[in-house]
Design a protein around this motif. Structure first.
Motif, PDB file in Angstrom:
ATOM      1  N   SER A  73     -19.584  14.313  18.325  1.00 13.08           N
ATOM      2  CA  SER A  73     -20.716  15.230  18.139  1.00 13.08           C
ATOM      3  C   SER A  73     -22.039  14.594  18.541  1.00 13.08           C
ATOM      4  O   SER A  73     -23.013  15.297  18.821  1.00 13.08           O
ATOM      5  N   HIS A 102     -22.499  13.118   6.515  1.00 16.26           N
ATOM      6  CA  HIS A 102     -22.234  14.448   7.039  1.00 16.26           C
ATOM      7  C   HIS A 102     -22.751  14.572   8.474  1.00 16.26           C
ATOM      8  O   HIS A 102     -23.657  13.843   8.892  1.00 16.26           O
ATOM      9  N   GLN A 103     -22.198  15.503   9.202  1.00 17.15           N
ATOM     10  CA  GLN A 103     -22.530  15.650  10.619  1.00 17.15           C
ATOM     11  C   GLN A 103     -24.005  15.960  10.834  1.00 17.15           C
ATOM     12  O   GLN A 103     -24.618  15.436  11.764  1.00 17.15           O
ATOM     13  N   LEU A 134     -16.891  13.211  14.477  1.00 13.18           N
ATOM     14  CA  LEU A 134     -18.289  12.886  14.230  1.00 13.18           C
ATOM     15  C   LEU A 134     -18.894  12.110  15.406  1.00 13.18           C
ATOM     16  O   LEU A 134     -20.008  12.398  15.843  1.00 13.18           O
ATOM     17  N   GLN A 194     -11.700  12.490  11.559  1.00 11.95           N
ATOM     18  CA  GLN A 194     -13.106  12.693  11.204  1.00 11.95           C
ATOM     19  C   GLN A 194     -14.012  11.758  12.004  1.00 11.95           C
ATOM     20  O   GLN A 194     -15.083  12.173  12.471  1.00 11.95           O
TER      21      GLN A 194
END
Length: 227
Positions: free
Chosen positions: A96, A63-64, A93, A89
């Motif tokens: 980020s 998860h991020q 990711l 995705q």
């Protein structure tokens, strides 16, 4: 041909890999894996890696928020997505945390052809991947099985540099020289136990790769050296 040694858990093994001239070391951040490391372990391991040697963080469906905690704790250069992440995705990711990224594809002879593998690679290339990693499919594992897939399924004209993984060791890595790949990735083939590397096996692997590098360079040089 570049070399990535993956699945480190011990500082002395990372130091040996650096001494032998590996291009990258991989740290596994997937708790079910026997080669998984904690953030505390990884921080120590990554800090021992010298300049010009890459640290690759292998994650599976992370998860991020976990990924952000990882990048804020451990120094690494590239993220390797090894789960079920889609191209979109992966890009979201990686963006980020502002890291370059690799995607691992698990290859199954019953489901894939060179054309279908090429089509998958194209999707990740369009999303911004730096390279693609091809590994053997296993229904119960995301990788690290030590199994080899049919290398005839590797496409000749990939839109991304290909990293080959799965069942490699010092005995068979020479056979990869003629394949359309950029790098090899080995874990189990250089171990004495899960997560514990064997210095002699690492040395033999690098010797095999370097020998082929030298032979290939020799064959590529012009025959007329007098000009």
């Amino acid at each position: 041909m570049h070399v990535k040694f993956c699945g480190f858990t011990q500082l002395s093994d990372v130091q040996t890999a650096a001494q032998l001239g590996a291009d990258a070391v991989g740290l596994v951040f997937y708790p079910p894996s026997p080669r998984a490391v904690t953030l505390v372990q990884a921080k120590t391991l990554s800090a021992s890696v010298p300049a010009f040697m890459s640290v690759v963080a292998l994650v599976v469906n992370m998860h991020q928020d976990e990924l952000i905690e990882l990048v804020n704790t451990v120094s690494f250069d590239i993220i390797q997505f090894h789960g079920d992440e889609t191209p979109e995705q992966c890009q979201q990711l990686a963006s980020s945390i502002n890291k370059r990224w690799i995607k691992a594809l698990r290859i199954n002879a019953e489901q894939h052809t060179p054309d279908s593998v090429r089509a998958q690679i194209d999707k990740f290339a369009a999303a911004g991947a730096s390279s693609i990693l091809l590994d053997a499919y296993h229904p119960a594992a995301y990788g690290g099985t030590g199994q080899r897939f049919d290398w005839n399924l590797i496409p000749q004209d990939s839109s991304l540099p290909i990293i080959l993984a799965g069942g490699l060791d010092a005995e068979n890595v020479a056979a990869t020289l003629d394949l359309p790949i950029y790098a090899v990735d080995v874990s189990g083939g250089i171990e004495k136990d899960k997560g514990k590397k064997d210095a002699a096996k690492m040395r033999a692997f690098m010797k095999a790769v370097k020998r082929d590098r030298w032979q290939n360079a020799t064959l590529s040089e012009p025959s007329n050296l007098s000009s």
